[in-house]
Design a protein around this motif. Sequence first.
Motif, short mmCIF file in Angstrom:
data_model
loop_
_atom_site.label_atom_id
_atom_site.label_comp_id
_atom_site.label_asym_id
_atom_site.label_seq_id
_atom_site.Cartn_x
_atom_site.Cartn_y
_atom_site.Cartn_z
N LEU A 194 -117.50 -98.25 0.69
CA LEU A 194 -116.47 -98.78 -0.20
C LEU A 194 -115.92 -100.05 0.43
CD1 LEU A 194 -114.50 -98.52 -2.65
CD2 LEU A 194 -112.99 -97.25 -1.11
N VAL A 195 -116.00 -101.17 -0.29
CA VAL A 195 -115.49 -102.45 0.20
C VAL A 195 -114.15 -102.73 -0.48
CG1 VAL A 195 -115.92 -104.91 0.47
CG2 VAL A 195 -117.83 -103.31 0.55
N VAL A 196 -113.16 -103.06 0.33
CA VAL A 196 -111.81 -103.36 -0.15
C VAL A 196 -111.48 -104.80 0.23
CG1 VAL A 196 -109.38 -102.70 -0.10
CG2 VAL A 196 -111.15 -100.95 0.19
N ASP A 197 -111.31 -105.64 -0.76
CA ASP A 197 -111.00 -107.06 -0.54
C ASP A 197 -109.54 -107.29 -0.91
OD1 ASP A 197 -111.14 -109.78 -0.15
OD2 ASP A 197 -112.12 -110.20 -2.06
N ALA B 135 -117.94 -94.62 4.24
CA ALA B 135 -117.24 -95.53 5.13
C ALA B 135 -116.57 -96.62 4.30
CB ALA B 135 -118.21 -96.16 6.13
N VAL B 136 -115.63 -97.32 4.92
CA VAL B 136 -114.85 -98.34 4.22
C VAL B 136 -114.90 -99.64 5.01
CG1 VAL B 136 -112.55 -99.01 3.42
CG2 VAL B 136 -113.31 -96.64 3.18
N SER B 137 -115.09 -100.75 4.31
CA SER B 137 -114.92 -102.09 4.87
C SER B 137 -113.69 -102.72 4.24
CB SER B 137 -116.13 -102.98 4.57
OG SER B 137 -117.29 -102.52 5.24
N VAL B 138 -112.85 -103.33 5.05
CA VAL B 138 -111.62 -103.94 4.55
C VAL B 138 -111.59 -105.42 4.93
CG1 VAL B 138 -109.10 -103.94 4.64
CG2 VAL B 138 -110.34 -101.77 4.74
N GLY B 139 -111.42 -106.27 3.94
CA GLY B 139 -111.15 -107.69 4.17
C GLY B 139 -109.65 -107.90 4.15
N TYR B 140 -109.09 -108.30 5.29
CA TYR B 140 -107.65 -108.35 5.49
C TYR B 140 -107.16 -109.80 5.48
CZ TYR B 140 -103.15 -107.71 7.91
OH TYR B 140 -101.83 -107.72 8.26
#
Length: 238
Positions: free
Chosen positions: A4-7, A52-57
């Motif tokens: 899951l990608v969170v931008d 898993a999660v990827s976060v663009g902060y």
Amino acid sequence: MKVLVVDIGGTHVKILATGQDAPRQFDSGPTLTPQRMVFQVRKLSSDWEYDAVSVGYPGPVLRGRPVSDPHHLGPGWVGFDFEAAFKCPVRMVNDAAMQALGSYTGGKLLFLGLGTGLGSTMIVDGTVEPMELGHLPYKKATFEDYVGVRGLQHHGRKRWRNYVADVVKRLVAALEPDHVVLGGGNVKKLEALPAGCVAGDNANAFVGGFRLWEKSNGHVVIDGATAPCRTRAKRERV
């Protein structure tokens, strides 16, 4: 592995998971805390499966953790336990770095994101270096004040376009990249791209997020860790 990608942006948070065709989003802004972000993301993705999660902060990140709270969001991001909140492994990078990673094909890339502020990242021969160029002094304020959304609203579209062209020219002259990608939601408001630039696709943020978990022979270095990339021959200078 399903990711899951969170931008996270200054006006919206966008999400996309492996195997899904279309991203989903909700509003962000100065009241968005990490607790509210995680709650909204988990609610919006409740029918998606991910491991898993990827976060663009939207701020500086060191060793996978925020160094300071975002300028355009609520407080509480530094020290927040994202893995405990999401209940799965999380990899976090600067949001401009994530979109740059999704755009990267080799050589020396300068990515500039024209959004709420000015996102910036360089990738040099596979090493990702997120930067905070938007906060450097420019005229009577900072780069971000002139080419971010505040500059667009205050100066109008015509003058804003001139400022964008000038800022890009200055940064290219100083950093000497092989390739320049302009991304962010406001790049579409430019009549023409500055010389030598190409427009980035906002979907590349999701590509970058997925790449953080892929296994590949090619890789880039991000904050001491590695992630895969597609590569091509570096352009020779003349």
